[in-house]
Design an enzyme around this catalytic site. Sequence first.
Site, PDB file in Angstrom:
ATOM      1  N   LEU A 139       2.335   3.025 -11.023  1.00  0.00           N
ATOM      2  CA  LEU A 139       1.463   2.769  -9.881  1.00  0.00           C
ATOM      3  C   LEU A 139       2.118   3.379  -8.652  1.00  0.00           C
ATOM      4  O   LEU A 139       3.345   3.394  -8.536  1.00  0.00           O
ATOM      5  CB  LEU A 139       1.277   1.264  -9.647  1.00  0.00           C
ATOM      6  CG  LEU A 139       0.516   0.451 -10.702  1.00  0.00           C
ATOM      7  CD1 LEU A 139       0.533  -1.027 -10.321  1.00  0.00           C
ATOM      8  CD2 LEU A 139      -0.916   0.937 -10.847  1.00  0.00           C
ATOM      9  N   ASP A 140       1.300   3.867  -7.721  1.00  0.00           N
ATOM     10  CA  ASP A 140       1.849   4.338  -6.459  1.00  0.00           C
ATOM     11  C   ASP A 140       2.635   3.217  -5.790  1.00  0.00           C
ATOM     12  O   ASP A 140       2.327   2.028  -5.966  1.00  0.00           O
ATOM     13  CB  ASP A 140       0.733   4.787  -5.511  1.00  0.00           C
ATOM     14  CG  ASP A 140       0.056   6.068  -5.962  1.00  0.00           C
ATOM     15  OD1 ASP A 140       0.637   6.782  -6.798  1.00  0.00           O
ATOM     16  OD2 ASP A 140      -1.051   6.350  -5.467  1.00  0.00           O
ATOM     17  N   LYS A 141       3.607   3.591  -4.999  1.00  0.00           N
ATOM     18  CA  LYS A 141       4.417   2.602  -4.288  1.00  0.00           C
ATOM     19  C   LYS A 141       3.545   1.672  -3.457  1.00  0.00           C
ATOM     20  O   LYS A 141       3.766   0.459  -3.403  1.00  0.00           O
ATOM     21  CB  LYS A 141       5.425   3.322  -3.387  1.00  0.00           C
ATOM     22  CG  LYS A 141       6.328   2.395  -2.592  1.00  0.00           C
ATOM     23  CD  LYS A 141       7.302   3.192  -1.737  1.00  0.00           C
ATOM     24  CE  LYS A 141       8.185   2.263  -0.911  1.00  0.00           C
ATOM     25  NZ  LYS A 141       9.141   3.013  -0.058  1.00  0.00           N
TER      26      LYS A 141
END
EC number: 5.4.99.24
Length: 303
Positions: A139-141
């Site tokens: 997942l993106d940060k």
Amino acid sequence: MIIDVNTPIPFRLDKYLKRLYPSLTQGVIEKALRQKQVTVNFQKAEANLRVKEGDTIFINDYFNLPVTQHETLVFADAEIKLAKKILTDYLIYEDDHLIAINKPASLATQGGSKINLSIDSALKYLNYQGADFKLVHRLDKETSGLLLIAKNYLSSVKLHDAFKEKLVIKKYFAITYGRPVKNVGIVKSNIGKSKGRMFKITDIDSDNGKLAITYYKLLKSLNNNLFLIEFMPVTGRMHQLRLHAQLLGCPILGDDKYGNKEVMPYSKYMFLHANNIYLSESIVGKEIKLEAKLPFYFTRRLT
């Protein structure tokens, strides 16, 4: 032989013994446990017993092998604390194949040149303690929500293949600035690299980029031109949902990469949350439906 357990993270006894005696098979370890050649705190122990710091393992001469001396690795306090949270505060689901966690926003899945703390770095600490965790997607940060982590190599292969073959159904909630023209629809585009760590929409017939497909549905109208939208990505391209929201004319609130900062209201958080994951029985032998609770700032915007 007496061994004082020194791991602050609870681990299965058989995995801990395997780390001490790498040459032993699972069958030999289980036989030793059945015959009480190995006990924990003077009690008979099963292979799935979780040992922790403060426990004492008693081993008769059954193995007749020296304990393996592992290279000492140094981990930051933040990595150790995060490792504990992964197995407690963030944990949503666990079985023999995988764990599922509710990743908070601002926490990176993997490290990088400017990222010292990540889920991956915490898993390295857990693996040093005797686990065998492996990331199977990311997942993106800035994105919160469901993240699956395999508990062994075989499960990681099955899950990785399932993601690759688009067998994992994922649903995300997003609060957007503006709404799409249609309440329900599908977005198809190519996504290619742009400058730095940015990506961009490219023509569907272009050689630049890879095909990205997302289904969406408008769920609710909120205040101040904000809307709740459900996204269901078919593919898993980098920044796919953020770019497709932009393409629909309704960027995700708090997205400082692809949102219009001059128009969109300021937000400390990006409002994109991996809410649901569905795994069919064919993937890991049983049907799994998972849901991750929305973070407090998300639910506050919905009221």
